[in-house]
Motif scaffolding. Structure first.
Motif, PDB file in Angstrom:
ATOM      1  N   UNK A  49      34.454  90.390  88.628  1.00 32.26           N
ATOM      2  CA  UNK A  49      33.003  90.191  88.577  1.00 32.26           C
ATOM      3  C   UNK A  49      32.270  91.436  88.085  1.00 32.26           C
ATOM      4  N   UNK A  50      33.034  92.455  87.672  1.00 28.27           N
ATOM      5  CA  UNK A  50      32.409  93.644  87.117  1.00 28.27           C
ATOM      6  C   UNK A  50      31.514  93.232  85.955  1.00 28.27           C
ATOM      7  N   UNK A  51      30.426  93.961  85.764  1.00 27.78           N
ATOM      8  CA  UNK A  51      29.413  93.701  84.746  1.00 27.78           C
ATOM      9  C   UNK A  51      28.482  92.547  85.083  1.00 27.78           C
ATOM     10  N   UNK A  52      28.642  91.985  86.277  1.00 28.27           N
ATOM     11  CA  UNK A  52      27.678  90.974  86.705  1.00 28.27           C
ATOM     12  C   UNK A  52      26.371  91.653  87.062  1.00 28.27           C
ATOM     13  N   UNK A  53      25.256  91.030  86.695  1.00 28.59           N
ATOM     14  CA  UNK A  53      23.976  91.543  87.163  1.00 28.59           C
ATOM     15  C   UNK A  53      23.340  90.509  88.084  1.00 28.59           C
ATOM     16  N   UNK A  54      22.405  90.967  88.874  1.00 25.27           N
ATOM     17  CA  UNK A  54      21.849  90.177  89.964  1.00 25.27           C
ATOM     18  C   UNK A  54      20.334  90.295  89.948  1.00 25.27           C
ATOM     19  N   UNK A  55      19.666  89.137  90.009  1.00 23.97           N
ATOM     20  CA  UNK A  55      18.214  89.184  90.196  1.00 23.97           C
ATOM     21  C   UNK A  55      17.831  88.231  91.314  1.00 23.97           C
ATOM     22  N   UNK A  56      16.763  88.564  92.022  1.00 22.29           N
ATOM     23  CA  UNK A  56      16.315  87.760  93.166  1.00 22.29           C
ATOM     24  C   UNK A  56      14.830  87.458  93.012  1.00 22.29           C
ATOM     25  N   UNK A 100      25.308  86.817  84.964  1.00 19.05           N
ATOM     26  CA  UNK A 100      24.036  87.028  85.647  1.00 19.05           C
ATOM     27  C   UNK A 100      23.937  86.083  86.836  1.00 19.05           C
ATOM     28  N   UNK A 101      23.697  86.641  88.008  1.00 23.22           N
ATOM     29  CA  UNK A 101      23.481  85.820  89.186  1.00 23.22           C
ATOM     30  C   UNK A 101      21.986  85.786  89.485  1.00 23.22           C
ATOM     31  N   UNK A 102      21.451  84.573  89.607  1.00 19.74           N
ATOM     32  CA  UNK A 102      20.050  84.434  89.994  1.00 19.74           C
ATOM     33  C   UNK A 102      20.044  83.944  91.431  1.00 19.74           C
ATOM     34  N   UNK A 103      19.608  84.810  92.334  1.00 22.57           N
ATOM     35  CA  UNK A 103      19.624  84.497  93.777  1.00 22.57           C
ATOM     36  C   UNK A 103      18.379  83.683  94.136  1.00 22.57           C
ATOM     37  N   UNK A 104      18.603  82.547  94.798  1.00 17.73           N
ATOM     38  CA  UNK A 104      17.492  81.635  95.085  1.00 17.73           C
ATOM     39  C   UNK A 104      16.955  81.788  96.507  1.00 17.73           C
ATOM     40  N   UNK A 105      17.500  82.745  97.259  1.00 18.31           N
ATOM     41  CA  UNK A 105      17.138  82.864  98.673  1.00 18.31           C
ATOM     42  C   UNK A 105      15.726  83.350  98.936  1.00 18.31           C
ATOM     43  N   UNK A 106      15.044  83.835  97.902  1.00 20.43           N
ATOM     44  CA  UNK A 106      13.704  84.397  98.131  1.00 20.43           C
ATOM     45  C   UNK A 106      12.625  83.679  97.350  1.00 20.43           C
ATOM     46  N   UNK A 136      24.322  99.781  95.606  1.00 20.72           N
ATOM     47  CA  UNK A 136      25.545  98.964  95.519  1.00 20.72           C
ATOM     48  C   UNK A 136      25.615  98.189  94.205  1.00 20.72           C
ATOM     49  N   UNK A 137      26.823  98.035  93.706  1.00 21.45           N
ATOM     50  CA  UNK A 137      27.028  97.174  92.545  1.00 21.45           C
ATOM     51  C   UNK A 137      26.801  95.729  92.978  1.00 21.45           C
ATOM     52  N   UNK A 138      26.248  94.904  92.080  1.00 18.99           N
ATOM     53  CA  UNK A 138      25.858  93.552  92.487  1.00 18.99           C
ATOM     54  C   UNK A 138      27.031  92.642  92.846  1.00 18.99           C
ATOM     55  N   UNK A 139      28.234  93.017  92.464  1.00 18.89           N
ATOM     56  CA  UNK A 139      29.364  92.123  92.737  1.00 18.89           C
ATOM     57  C   UNK A 139      30.048  92.411  94.069  1.00 18.89           C
ATOM     58  N   UNK A 183      31.532  85.917 101.861  1.00 16.48           N
ATOM     59  CA  UNK A 183      30.832  85.006 100.946  1.00 16.48           C
ATOM     60  C   UNK A 183      29.385  85.438 100.741  1.00 16.48           C
ATOM     61  N   UNK A 184      29.077  86.664 101.184  1.00 12.19           N
ATOM     62  CA  UNK A 184      27.711  87.168 101.122  1.00 12.19           C
ATOM     63  C   UNK A 184      27.712  88.432 100.278  1.00 12.19           C
ATOM     64  N   UNK A 185      26.857  88.496  99.281  1.00 14.57           N
ATOM     65  CA  UNK A 185      26.778  89.714  98.479  1.00 14.57           C
ATOM     66  C   UNK A 185      25.936  90.761  99.206  1.00 14.57           C
ATOM     67  N   UNK A 186      26.336  92.015  99.083  1.00 18.28           N
ATOM     68  CA  UNK A 186      25.578  93.092  99.732  1.00 18.28           C
ATOM     69  C   UNK A 186      24.144  93.133  99.210  1.00 18.28           C
TER      70      UNK A 186
END
Lengths: 280, 163
Positions: free
Chosen positions: A1-8, A48-54, B18-21, B62-65
């Motif tokens: 999962x390296x290089x994954x980006x995350x937005x919330x 790219x992960x788009x987090x829907x929790x917020x 933290x890295x997103x993964x 199953x939870x990302x930091x």
């Protein structure tokens, strides 16, 4: 999962803009109880992960004789909700049969439906409840009946830029009758071999608006329409129940797989439909 | 790209990049050295990684930091923050012989807490349902069920502790 980006994102409009912009690179993360398994097992490496929790899609409320459940409402919040217990107790039973407490604390109804598993307990109950799905994108909103939402295992009518916003469920009335049954290798944390959800109204002893939803017996959750039609306008008795249960088993074409044989699934469909209709 | 997050673990606030993964499980174990939380299956089936987030049990694998920005986390280390006086759940697990190899114990205890904080007098069936997501290969579960019932009694009547 390296290089994954995350937005919330903090609102639905931003989620829609991001999905529209990123297309297939984007993966939606809600409770994570399915997506994170795929990531941990290295089956999926999202860019790219788009987090829907917020983004505020977790509401549960009653409006216009309908129960409205936001896509990111957790299974636990649904099980605990007085509004759901009153207006869709069938959904409470189905959600209770999913996973374990820790899974239900995180998993969402939208995730259960959008992963489009033929054995998704929540989706099977929603199908019996004649649910409509509200879908949103930068182009606006549209509504799709859940029975037209699934197109195959893991496949839905959702376009690349679309997000499920909420589920609209007709509220139960004083005459509503329902039943939920699931067969699996153990009681908790199990994918059903066969799941059955039945919902109907009974007026003057006669069955009306009968919906029998079946899971894990077809490529998607399905309605046993022939069995339901047999019951419409009739008073339940042992002979009619046996006939409807057999019809439900006859109108499905399940497969042999790791969990059970097609033959067993037909037998259990017959059995579970009969048990529910008999009130057992 | 790293993300800056602030989270509270067992009452202590941490500011991490933290890295997103990376999962909550990895960050607890590798960055914060809180190795009481275990990693088992990585698929939400075994419960060894169970922690509490904002008062609810979740699978930390199953939870990302990055999801944990601003959240309150409790791990097994937080059950007995002094390191000396044990939590009633821990006392009951020891007294009832509910621990053998110990690998499932942190997750079992947090699932027990998730139950007992709202229902200190659970039935046998409610206890079994509460730990239905926690696998134990040693005890056969009966002693764990006994321990959780005993922990509930101790939480309700603290004076009866250490009988």
């Amino acid at each position: 999962m390296e290089n994954t980006d995350f937005i919330a994102p903090n609102d639905v409009a931003t989620v829609c803009n991001q999905i529209d912009r990123l297309g297939e690179k984007a993966h939606l993360l809600a409770g994570g109880t399915d997506l994170m398994v795929a990531i941990n097992l290295r089956r999926l490496r999202p860019e790219k992960l788009i987090y829907l929790g917020q983004c505020g899609l977790d509401r549960i409320e009653v409006a216009n004789q309908s129960l409205v459940i936001g896509a990111t409402a957790t299974l636990k919040s649904i099980i605990q909700s007085e509004a759901v217990k009153r207006n869709a107790p069938l959904l409470v039973d189905a959600c209770q049969s999913i996973g374990s407490p820790a899974i239900r604390n995180a998993a969402t109804l939208g995730g259960n439906v959008c992963n489009a598993s033929p054995s998704a307990d929540g989706a099977i109950a929603l199908l019996a409840l004649d649910t409509n799905v509200t879908i949103v994108s930068t182009r606006g909103e549209r509504s799709v009946a859940l029975k037209a939402f699934f197109t195959g295992p893991g496949k839905t009518v959702l376009e690349k830029d679309e997000l499920v916003k909420e589920f609209i469920i007709p509220a139960a009335t004083a005459n509503s009758k329902f039943g939920w049954a699931k067969i699996g290798q153990r009681k908790a944390e199990i994918i059903g071999i066969v799941c059955v959800a039945v919902n109907m109204t009974v007026e003057g002893g006669k069955c009306q608006n009968v919906r029998i939803a079946l899971g894990a017996v077809a490529p998607t959750p399905i309605l046993a329409t022939k069995a339901a039609a047999l019951l419409e306008g009739k008073v339940l008795d042992a002979q009619l129940i046996a006939q409807a249960a057999q019809t439900a088993a006859d109108e499905i074409s399940p497969i042999d797989d790791i969990r059970a044989s097609a033959w067993y699934r037909k037998q259990m469909t017959n059995e579970l439909v009969a048990r529910i209709l008999s009130g057992e | 790209m790293k993300h800056d997050i602030s989270l509270t673990v067992n009452g202590d606030t941490y500011h991490l990049s933290v890295e997103p993964w990376r999962t909550l499980n990895e960050v607890l174990r590798e960055d914060l050295n809180l190795t009481g939380t275990k990693l088992g299956c990585g698929s939400g089936d075994c419960g060894a990684c169970t922690v509490m987030v904002d008062g609810k049990s979740v699978s930390s694998c199953l939870t990302l930091a990055v999801e944990m920005d601003g959240r309150q986390i409790l791990t097994v280390e937080g059950l007995a923050p002094s390191g000396e006086t044990l939590h009633p759940i821990q006392e009951a697990f020891i007294e009832k012989g509910a621990i053998q190899c110990g690998f499932c114990t942190p997750g079992m205890e947090l699932s027990a807490l998730n139950l007992l904080k709202t229902n200190p007098s659970p039935s046998d069936a409610q206890i079994r349902s509460a730990i239905s997501g926690n696998l134990c290969r040693c005890t056969g579960y009966n002693k764990i069920v006994d321990a959780i019932a005993e922990a509930g009694r101790r939480i309700k009547h603290p004076s009866k502790a250490r009988r």
